[in-house]
Design a protein around this motif. Structure first.
Motif, mmCIF file in Angstrom:
data_model
loop_
_atom_site.group_PDB
_atom_site.id
_atom_site.type_symbol
_atom_site.label_atom_id
_atom_site.label_comp_id
_atom_site.label_asym_id
_atom_site.label_seq_id
_atom_site.Cartn_x
_atom_site.Cartn_y
_atom_site.Cartn_z
ATOM 1 N N LYS A 147 0.883 -1.104 -0.081
ATOM 2 C CA LYS A 147 0.200 -0.031 -0.008
ATOM 3 C C LYS A 147 0.872 1.298 0.229
ATOM 4 O O LYS A 147 0.642 2.375 -0.642
ATOM 5 C CB LYS A 147 -0.771 -0.038 1.375
ATOM 6 N N ASN B 193 0.109 4.804 -5.779
ATOM 7 C CA ASN B 193 -1.217 3.891 -5.616
ATOM 8 C C ASN B 193 -1.866 4.206 -6.689
ATOM 9 O O ASN B 193 -2.764 3.224 -6.949
ATOM 10 C CB ASN B 193 -1.769 4.600 -4.449
ATOM 11 N N ARG C 64 -1.067 1.006 -8.443
ATOM 12 C CA ARG C 64 -1.682 -0.035 -7.770
ATOM 13 C C ARG C 64 -3.135 -0.141 -8.344
ATOM 14 O O ARG C 64 -3.494 -1.191 -8.733
ATOM 15 C CB ARG C 64 -1.878 0.183 -6.360
#
Length: 922
Positions: free
Chosen positions: A7, A609, A612
């Motif tokens: 994360k 992110n 991601r």
RNA sequence: GGUCGCUUAGCUCAGUUGGUUAGAGCGCCUGCUUCACACGCAGGAGGUCGUAGGUUCGAGUCCUACAGCGACCACCA
């Protein structure tokens, strides 16, 4: 890079890997071009200001390297032939001092070690620190050509130094002579004017009585009182000077005085230089220890008496004071004068005293035999080069500073009584005492043939060798065909990025020496190289100083030094680089604060992110049997007129951002460039586009596959282009994500070798930008309204909208977007919003939220009253201007039109606000 | 002593050749564990642009003076 990423972004996990990869793969090597640069290939090259091998890199280096690296990577990605040459500087006096210190701490001295052993020791030091510096540069991602790395004492560069010295000597531009120089008694060497730093010092002005003699050499009982700040130099006095027009002393012209303590007779002379107002109006003249006195001595043909040795102890000329240190001598001399009644007074006196730039020891002006460059002919060329515009400075004001210095330049003392450095190629003859200057080591005197010759023990000022770098790194003076090809392609270098602190030390000297010597090598087309093409660089970009958060200069003694490697470990190289770039406003020093850096670390995390999110969707797509169109990568993203608005919009934003970034970098506006990217990626791409595109990324059974594929393709395409846009600023993170997009099969070895996004202004989809702006405003107003009337965050509500036809089209077409982003479940178009609902009004639309209002009527009334006042004021001001004939006649049309439109809008808002106020319940 | 620069939100700074209602980041206030991210999301408050004059239809932007801060250069003993 696996697609299941942690994360939080952890830079340390990837940076070392890529730093090593770039060096190992030699991605940034730029071998000598096989063809001369006539192939029309544009070049861009920078010579790295070589860090001194005196220690580690500091934040100033990191900043300088960041700016350079951004430009270098940017140009490389524009397809230019790019070269950034790294190296390190032997830094004569600075390095010698540090090694001396180290040696002393081990209980020995350089004198005890002897020249050879000491130099060997310095080389060891150099290997250690030179290596550290270079590995730090690698760690920071500097995309230099490591194959061309140099050290200023490499044999190759030594040849250049020797050639330059001998040639200037032959041209009559290097001479040796006894002149007053700045002498550092600790370093025991001469130093140049630039190496002296002046500090204000609260000292004294001693007034000393010199007894007057009559013609027979007897004291007349009269005194001539002089004033001095350095009484100890009295030992070397050869005269006392007064102003010729000074009535007080006219009767003493031509008389003799007795020099106190030394008891020799010295004359009273007259010189215009003496200012009657200062001190007593009478100056002792010590030609061997003061530059002004030296000049007076020359004018009046006076002898020079040197009373100090290399360590500033009084020598044999100083009579009974011989052997004393200068400060001890001062004390004793003052005491003796007082005892003899010759001390007339001591006054407090604030003056500037010079200290050695390196070791801070009080500098002693001192007569000594040194080598000098007759600088004027070189300076003339260097002045012309800048005045004629062959070299451009940013910020421009530095051209003024440069010219100011260059036009008042003095001859350059280039000899140093050090051990570490380039030996001066001069041999002194023990037989005829003449000097032989030679390219090859001679075996006998060129004048008398004696073999009793010895090479000068002096070395050259370190800036003499670094001043030659622009030509010597390309092989001057021995130009092989390969060197010639390098010269053709890379000389003059495109740009110099450096700090103002070495403007005179280095920049000015490179210009002088570069213009002087590069004419050896003709232009690529064979024509002789003229001034225009003999300059060492076309542009000089002077960067700011990195200070600490309190704007204090970073210094070891203050203990506020930030170690770039430490900070990089903590925040990641990319974040630090981005911080430095975003704070690099021209002409303003950087107050480096951690808060700002935390912000950019968050930015790196944001990018991570977003990646991601992208990979998560690529994976979901793969499971659903969908893949995006890889052929759209590597270029500029596009979106046709039929594409959804958010796609057309984000593509337009990308194009506009690329445009702005390219323009900013063209002008060395690293801050504008960084901010534009930041704003685009975070503000537009993440906050809006990603949220909207989620609506289209539907992988369920029976979902619209074509729509999903198109959405995914746009997403990846814009992301990939953004990475390239960002890559010069954040090379590590972008490299990592970029490789992952290609899943191990990238089209090139590095993102650094791809093409930088660029665009044609006309291609930008203006209507997409406009429509999206309307929707954004609309959504923001609904969100604000919800908040105002206390709608819970998660609740979905109906809204009423009143607007014109064209806006209604845009709104209804993008209803799903509004519903998601503003949490709306029903959208009713009305001709008038319901009176009992809370609403927001803009010139383009009214919007009301259907919800049991929980508003504070008093607060609402206050707000509307405030708005009304604001609108009234704005309206009055607009009307005043529009009623002014001068304005209508002289202001450009677009300004008038704009103001008219604004007037109309403000009028509308005012009416609505008034109506709103009236409709509020009691 | 000479030269140059700076003064805009609590902090750090942008603000192109003078042109519509001066911007950003951080900090601050309010709400939110919304399936990329709390290193996050959403909303919001906050500035008479150092002071005083001047030029102009119009000044944060140009001119003058003043105040404060800073840098560089300089051989006044």
């Amino acid at each position: 890079m696996p697609h299941d990423l942690p994360k939080a972004y952890d830079p340390t996990a990837i940076e070392d890997h890529w730093a090593g990869y770039w060096v190992r793969e030699k991605l940034f090597a730029q071998p000598t071009p096989s063809k001369p640069s006539q192939d029309g290939h544009p070049s861009f090259d920078i010579l790295l200001p070589p860090p001194n091998v005196t220690g580690n890199l500091h934040m100033g280096h990191m900043f300088e390297h960041t700016e350079s690296d951004i430009l270098i990577r940017w140009h490389r990605m524009r397809g230019e032939r790019v070269l950034w040459i790294p190296g390190t500087d032997h830094a004569g006096i600075a390095t010698q001092m540090l090694v001396e210190r180290q040696v002393v701490s081990e209980g020995t001295t350089r004198q005890q070690m002897g020249r050879e052993a000491f130099i060997e020791r310095v080389w060891k030091w150099r290997e250690h620190y030179g290596g550290t510096i270079l590995s730090q540069m690698k760690r920071l991602g500097a995309s230099v050509d490591w194959d061309r790395e140099y050290f200023t004492m490499d044999a190759r560069l030594s040849v250049a130094v020797r050639e330059a010295f001998v040639r200037l000597y032959e041209q009559g531009l290097i001479y040796r002579g006894a002149y007053i120089v700045n002498w550092c008694p600790r370093c025991q060497t001469a130093i140049s004017d630039l190496e002296v730093v002046y500090d204000e010092h609260k000292g004294h002005l001693w007034e000393i009585r010199y007894p007057v003699h009559d013609d027979a050499g007897r004291e007349t009982g009269e005194w001539l009182t002089i004033a001095t700040t350095r009484p100890e130099t009295l030992l070397g006095d050869v005269a006392v000077a007064v102003h010729p027009d000074d009535e007080r002393y006219k009767h003493l012209h031509g008389k003799k005085l007795r020099l106190p303590l030394m008891n020799r007779e010295i004359p009273v002379i007259t010189d215009e230089w003496v200012s009657p107002e200062f001190g007593t109006g009478a100056v002792k003249v010590t030609p061997a220890h003061d530059p002004n006195d030296f000049a007076i001595g020359q004018r009046h043909d006076l002898p020079s008496v040197n009373v100090m040795d290399d360590t500033a102890h009084i020598n044999a000329e100083g009579g009974k004071y011989a052997g004393l240190d200068r400060f001890a001598a001062r004390k004793e001399i003052v005491a003796d004068l007082e005892a003899q009644g010759l001390l007339a007074g001591i006054k407090d006196h604030v003056h500037n005293v010079g200290h050695c730039d390196r070791c801070k020891t009080l500098v002693e002006p001192r007569l000594s035999l040194q080598w000098f460059v007759k600088i004027q002919p070189l300076a003339d060329k260097a002045i012309a080069a800048v005045k004629e515009g062959h070299i451009r400075f940013t910020p421009e004001m530095y051209a003024k500073t440069y010219l100011n210095w260059m036009e008042n330049i003095h001859d350059w003392c280039i000899s140093r009584q050090l051990w570490w450095g380039h030996r001066i190629p001069a041999w002194h003859c023990g037989a005829c005492h003449k000097t032989t200057v030679s390219r090859e080591n001679p075996t006998k005197c060129a004048h008398c043939g004696s073999e009793k010759i010895e090479q000068s023990t002096d070395v050259l000022d370190t800036w003499f060798s670094s001043g030659l770098l622009p030509v010597s790194v390309f092989g001057w003076p021995k130009i092989t065909p390969e060197d010639r090809a390098d010269f053709d392609a890379f000389y003059p270098t495109s740009l110099l990025v450096t700090g103002f602190d070495i403007l005179f030390f280095w920049v000015a000297r490179m210009i002088m020496l570069g213009c002087w010597f590069s004419t050896d090598v003709p232009n690529p087309d064979g024509s002789p190289r003229e001034l225009k093409d003999s300059v060492p660089f076309r542009e000089v970009h002077i960067h700011a100083l990195v200070r600490d958060a309190n704007r204090e200069k970073m210094s070891k003694t203050k203990g506020n030094v930030i170690d770039p490697i430490e900070i990089v470990k903590q925040y990641g190289t990319d974040a630090v680089r981005f911080t430095l770039a975003s704070m690099a406003s021209p002409g303003t020093d950087i107050a480096f604060n951690v808060a700002r850096m935390e912000g950019y670390r968050a930015f790196a995390n944001k990018i991570w992110n977003a990646a991601r999110f992208m990979f998560m969707n690529i994976d979901r797509a793969a499971e659903a049997g969908i893949s995006f169109d890889q052929t759209v990568l590597g270029g500029m993203s596009t979106a046709g007129p039929d594409a959804p608005l958010e796609a057309r919009w984000i593509v337009a934003e990308l194009h506009e951002t690329a445009n702005n970034v390219n323009q900013a970098l063209d002008n060395y506006r690293f801050d504008d460039a960084a901010n534009a990217i930041y704003q685009f990626f975070w503000g537009s791409f993440c906050d809006w586009y990603l949220e909207i595109v989620k609506l289209s990324l539907n992988f369920d059974e029976g979902a619209d596959k074509a729509r999903t594929t198109a959405a995914l393709t746009t997403l990846v395409s814009v992301f990939e282009a953004s990475l390239r846009l960002l890559s010069p600023f954040m090379p590590f993170l972008t490299e990592e994500v970029w490789h992952a997009i290609y899943d191990g099969n990238p089209p090139t070895k590095s993102i650094a070798l791809t093409r930088y996004p660029k665009t044609d202004c006309l291609a930008i989809d203006r209507s997409a930008l406009q429509e999206m702006a309307l929707l954004q405003e609309f959504i923001v107003e609904v969100r604000a309204l919800r908040k105002e009337i206390g709608v819970e965050e998660r609740a979905v509500v109906p809204i009423e909208v009143r607007t014109d036809e064209s806006s209604q089209t845009v709104v209804s077409r993008n209803q799903a977007m509004i519903e998601r982003l503003a949490r709306v479940n029903e959208l009713r178009f009305v001709s008038q919003t319901s009176a009992e609902l809370a609403k927001h009004t803009t010139p383009q639309f009214d919007v009301a939220v259907v919800y049991e209002r929980k508003i504070d009527v008093a607060a609402e009334r206050e707000k509307l009253t405030k708005d009304i006042a604001k609108y009234e004021k704005g309206l009055a001001s607009a009307r005043r201007q529009l009623g002014n004939d001068g304005f209508l006649a002289k202001a450009p049309a677009h300004v008038v039109e704009g103001l008219k439109k604004q007037e109309a809008e403000t009028r509308l808002l005012l009416e609505k606000a008034r109506a709103g106020l009236d409709s509020l319940p009691e």
